[in-house]
Enzyme design. Structure first.
Site, mmCIF file in Angstrom:
data_model
loop_
_atom_site.group_PDB
_atom_site.id
_atom_site.type_symbol
_atom_site.label_atom_id
_atom_site.label_comp_id
_atom_site.label_asym_id
_atom_site.label_seq_id
_atom_site.Cartn_x
_atom_site.Cartn_y
_atom_site.Cartn_z
ATOM 1 N N LYS A 92 -13.735 6.118 -13.028
ATOM 2 C CA LYS A 92 -12.568 6.745 -12.395
ATOM 3 C C LYS A 92 -11.439 5.732 -12.190
ATOM 4 O O LYS A 92 -10.285 5.997 -12.511
ATOM 5 C CB LYS A 92 -13.010 7.320 -11.036
ATOM 6 N N LYS A 104 -20.278 1.737 -4.524
ATOM 7 C CA LYS A 104 -20.688 2.855 -3.658
ATOM 8 C C LYS A 104 -21.712 2.338 -2.666
ATOM 9 O O LYS A 104 -22.455 1.389 -2.961
ATOM 10 C CB LYS A 104 -21.315 3.987 -4.487
ATOM 11 N N ASN A 219 -12.972 18.636 3.587
ATOM 12 C CA ASN A 219 -11.704 17.944 3.371
ATOM 13 C C ASN A 219 -11.116 18.263 2.001
ATOM 14 O O ASN A 219 -10.013 18.809 1.887
ATOM 15 C CB ASN A 219 -11.944 16.431 3.555
ATOM 16 N N SER A 350 -6.152 5.452 -1.893
ATOM 17 C CA SER A 350 -6.858 4.309 -1.284
ATOM 18 C C SER A 350 -6.299 3.004 -1.839
ATOM 19 O O SER A 350 -6.137 2.020 -1.115
ATOM 20 C CB SER A 350 -8.352 4.370 -1.592
HETATM 21 P P1 NAD Z 1 -16.850 17.421 3.479
HETATM 22 O O1 NAD Z 1 -18.103 16.975 4.136
HETATM 23 O O2 NAD Z 1 -15.556 17.366 4.224
HETATM 24 O O3 NAD Z 1 -16.996 18.933 2.940
HETATM 25 C C1 NAD Z 1 -18.103 19.383 2.242
HETATM 26 C C2 NAD Z 1 -18.082 20.918 2.239
HETATM 27 O O4 NAD Z 1 -19.151 21.372 1.421
HETATM 28 C C3 NAD Z 1 -18.262 21.567 3.597
HETATM 29 O O5 NAD Z 1 -17.375 22.663 3.708
HETATM 30 C C4 NAD Z 1 -19.704 22.096 3.544
HETATM 31 O O6 NAD Z 1 -19.901 23.230 4.361
HETATM 32 C C5 NAD Z 1 -19.789 22.444 2.089
HETATM 33 N N1 NAD Z 1 -21.160 22.613 1.604
HETATM 34 C C6 NAD Z 1 -22.259 21.871 1.866
HETATM 35 N N2 NAD Z 1 -23.331 22.421 1.256
HETATM 36 C C7 NAD Z 1 -22.881 23.513 0.585
HETATM 37 C C8 NAD Z 1 -23.494 24.491 -0.240
HETATM 38 N N3 NAD Z 1 -24.792 24.446 -0.500
HETATM 39 N N4 NAD Z 1 -22.715 25.480 -0.764
HETATM 40 C C9 NAD Z 1 -21.390 25.538 -0.494
HETATM 41 N N5 NAD Z 1 -20.765 24.631 0.266
HETATM 42 C C10 NAD Z 1 -21.501 23.639 0.805
HETATM 43 O O7 NAD Z 1 -16.775 16.544 2.149
HETATM 44 P P2 NAD Z 1 -15.492 16.235 1.247
HETATM 45 O O8 NAD Z 1 -14.893 14.934 1.680
HETATM 46 O O9 NAD Z 1 -14.639 17.452 1.162
HETATM 47 O O10 NAD Z 1 -16.208 15.942 -0.150
HETATM 48 C C11 NAD Z 1 -16.708 17.002 -0.958
HETATM 49 C C12 NAD Z 1 -17.057 16.440 -2.310
HETATM 50 O O11 NAD Z 1 -15.881 15.842 -2.883
HETATM 51 C C13 NAD Z 1 -18.121 15.325 -2.309
HETATM 52 O O12 NAD Z 1 -18.865 15.426 -3.512
HETATM 53 C C14 NAD Z 1 -17.300 14.046 -2.345
HETATM 54 O O13 NAD Z 1 -18.026 12.958 -2.911
HETATM 55 C C15 NAD Z 1 -16.164 14.498 -3.250
HETATM 56 N N6 NAD Z 1 -14.961 13.680 -3.076
HETATM 57 C C16 NAD Z 1 -14.282 13.675 -1.907
HETATM 58 C C17 NAD Z 1 -13.175 12.863 -1.785
HETATM 59 C C18 NAD Z 1 -12.372 12.868 -0.512
HETATM 60 O O14 NAD Z 1 -11.351 12.155 -0.475
HETATM 61 N N7 NAD Z 1 -12.751 13.626 0.493
HETATM 62 C C19 NAD Z 1 -12.751 12.044 -2.841
HETATM 63 C C20 NAD Z 1 -13.465 12.090 -4.054
HETATM 64 C C21 NAD Z 1 -14.578 12.908 -4.157
#
Ligand code: NAD
Length: 422
Positions: A92, A104, A219, A350
Site C-alpha cells: 500500500k 503492523k 470509522n 498518516s
Molecule cells: P471499526 O472498529 O471502527 O468498525 C468496524 C465495524 O465493523 C463496526 O461497525 C462493527 O460493528 C462492524 N462489524 C464487526 N463484525 C461484523 C460482521 N460480522 N458483519 C458486519 N459488520 C461487522 O473499524 P474501522 O477502523 O472502521 O476498520 C474497519 C476495517 O477497515 C478494518 O479491516 C481496518 O483494518 C480497515 N481499515 C481502517 C482504516 C481506518 O483508518 N479506520 C484504514 C485502513 C484500513
C-alpha cells in the site's frame, strides 16, 4: 515458519511480478518479513489478577523508508495475521508512493473486556516491549482495530518518557491536541470514495447514481457512507456486528449515524420502509452496484464468492477477499477495487501527520482533503494505466504498480547484473 495467510497473500504479488518487469531480487526480498518481534506482555487487571498477553510487531520491509502500520487489539490476532497485514502495508505504501515500508502490530486480547485503566496499562506496556524497534525513522505505529486516538496518546507519551524527548513523529493517529492532523479520522472513508470515482470507468457500472451496500459501519464504513451519500449515491444496505438494514430507495445516512451513535446498531434506524435483519451476513448477496467491505478480513471465500450479486467490490477493510476467491470473482466478471488502493487514504494522511510533526507544521482540514484527493487520484491513475498496459485485473495492476518504486529503490542499490552476474 511461513503462516498460511501470508503464504496465500504473497501469491498476489507473484502473479503481478509475472506480468510486470520485476527483478527477482525484489520478489525474494518481499517474500518474507524483515523482522518480527514477539512478546508476552503482563497486564495487571483492576481486580489484582495478572494476564499474560501475546503481542507482536512486524517490520515487513524497509526498502522505501521507515515501516508504518497500525496496532490492533483483537482476540484472533496471531503472528501470521500481523505479518500478512504488514505485507499489505508494504504494498500500500509503495502504491501510494510514500517514503514508508510496511509494518503492523497486535495484541491477542478482547479490548471490550478491559477497563479504561487496563487499556492504558496495556498500551504503555506494548510500547515498553517494542520500543527498541520503534521510532520516527525506524517504525511508526498507528491505530487499527480497537485502538484509536486515545491509545496513540498513551503510546506517544510512554515513548517520549523512554526516549527522554518529545517525539510526536513516532506515532500517527494521535489527537490533534498532541500533534495529530485534522481530517485523519474521515480520511479512509473519504479516500475510498475518491478511489471509487477515479476508477469507475473500469468497473462496468451503470451511469448516474450508484446503489451501494456497506458491510461495517465503524470509522471507515460510516465516513465512506457519508462521502458516498454527499456525492449523490444511494446507500441501499448497511450491516454491522448486530445485523443489517436496507431500503431500496436509500437509507437516511444522517439518521443512521444518529441511531448508531445513540443505540450502537444500524438496525435501530427508524425509517419508513426500511427492512431490518438480525443477521448481517445477507449483505453479501444484496442486490447492488457496489458492495463495500468495511469490517473484517477473510469474508469472501471460494465457497461463497458465487453468492455475490454486486457488479463491483470496494475493499475498504484489509483483506476481506481471500486469495482463493480471486479466480471465481474474475470469472463472474466482478471487478475488485483492492484494499491497497481503496483504503489507502488512512496511511496517506498518516504520512502527512508524520511530515507535519517533523516540520513543526499544522495543516488545516481543507489542505488535508485537497492533498488526499490529489494522492488518491494519482495512485488510481497509476493502477488504471497498469491495467491498460498489461491487460490486468485491478488488483494485479495495483500490485504491479506498487512494485515500480520498490524496483527502482532495489535497482539504485545495485542488482545482480550490476555486480557482474548474468
Ligand atoms: P471499526 O472498529 O471502527 O468498525 C468496524 C465495524 O465493523 C463496526 O461497525 C462493527 O460493528 C462492524 N462489524 C464487526 N463484525 C461484523 C460482521 N460480522 N458483519 C458486519 N459488520 C461487522 O473499524 P474501522 O477502523 O472502521 O476498520 C474497519 C476495517 O477497515 C478494518 O479491516 C481496518 O483494518 C480497515 N481499515 C481502517 C482504516 C481506518 O483508518 N479506520 C484504514 C485502513 C484500513
Amino acid at each position: 515458519m511461513m503462516g498460511e495467510m501470508l503464504s496465500a497473500a504473497r501469491t498476489r504479488m507473484h502473479r503481478a511480478a509475472e506480468h510486470a518487469d520485476v527483478a527477482d531480487e525484489l520478489v525474494a526480498r518481499l517474500d518474507y518479513p524483515s523482522e518480527t518481534l514477539s512478546a508476552s506482555i503482563p497486564l495487571r487487571r483492576d481486580d489484582g489478577t495478572l494476564l499474560q498477553l501475546k503481542a507482536w510487531r512486524c517490520r515487513y520491509d524497509s526498502t522505501l523508508g521507515p515501516t508504518k502500520g497500525g496496532i490492533r487489539f483483537h482476540p484472533d490476532v496471531d503472528a501470521d495475521e500481523v505479518q500478512t497485514l504488514a505485507f499489505l502495508m508494504s504494498m500500500k505504501c509503495a502504491l501510494m508512493a510514500l517514503p514508508f515500508g510496511g509494518g503492523k502490530g497486535g495484541v491477542q486480547v478482547d479490548a471490550h473486556d478491559l477497563s479504561l485503566m487496563e487499556k492504558e496499562r496495556l498500551a504503555r506496556g506494548w510500547v515498553r516491549h517494542f520500543a527498541r524497534i520503534l521510532g520516527p525513522d525506524r517504525d511508526v505505529p498507528a491505530p487499527d482495530v480497537a485502538t484509536g486516538e486515545r491509545e496513540m496518546a498513551w503510546m506517544v507519551d510512554e515513548y517520549a518518557a523512554m526516549a527522554g524527548s518529545i517525539q510526536p513523529g513516532a506515532f500517527t493517529g494521535k489527537p490533534v491536541s498532541l500533534g495529530g492532523i485534522a481530517g485523519r479520522t474521515p480520511a479512509t472513508g473519504r479516500g475510498a470514495m475518491i478511489a471509487l470515482e477515479a476508477v469507475r470507468h473500469k468497473l462496468d457500472l451503470p451511469p448516474g447514481d450508484l446503489r451501494i451496500a456497506i458491510q461495517g459501519f465503524g470509522n471507515a464504513g460510516s465516513w465512506f457512507a457519508r462521502a458516498a451519500s454527499d456525492a449523490g449515491h444511494r446507500i441501499v444496505a448497511v450491516s454491522d456486528s448486530s445485523g443489517m438494514i436496507s431500503h431500496d430507495d436509500g437509507l437516511a445516512i444522517d439518521a443512521l449515524l444518529k441511531a448508531k451513535a445513540a443505540d450502537g446498531s444500524v438496525t435501530d434506524l427508524d425509517q419508513k420502509g426500511a427492512k431490518s435483519r438480525k443477521s448481517g451476513a445477507h449483505i453479501l448477496s444484496h442486490d447492488c452496484d457496489v458492495l463495500a467491505f468495511a469490517a473484517l478480513g477473510g469474508v469472501v471465500t471460494a465457497d461463497n464468492a458465487s453468492d455475490l450479486k454486486a457488479k463491483a467490490i470496494l475493499e475498504i477493510a484489509n483483506g476481506p477477499i481471500g486469495p482463493p476467491a480471486d479466480a471465481p470473482l474474475r470469472k463472474a466478471g466482478i471487478e475488485v477495487v483492492p484494499d491497497i488502493l481503496a483504503n489507502a487514504g488512512g496511511v496517506t494522511i498518516s504520512h502527512a501527520e508524520w511530515v507535519q510533526n517533523r516540520g513543526g507544521l499544522a495543516w488545516d482540514e481543507d489542505r488535508v482533503n485537497d492533498y488526499l484527493r490529489d494522492q488518491m487520484e494519482a495512485a488510481a491513475r497509476r493502477v488504471t494505466q497498469m491495467m491498460d498496459t498489461h491487460a490486468l485485473d485491478m488488483r494485479t495492476a495495483a500490485y504491479a504498480a506498487a512494485m515500480v518504486p520498490l524496483c527502482r529503490a532495489v535497482s539504485a542499490r545495485g542488482t545482480c547484473s550490476d555486480f557482474g552476474g548474468g
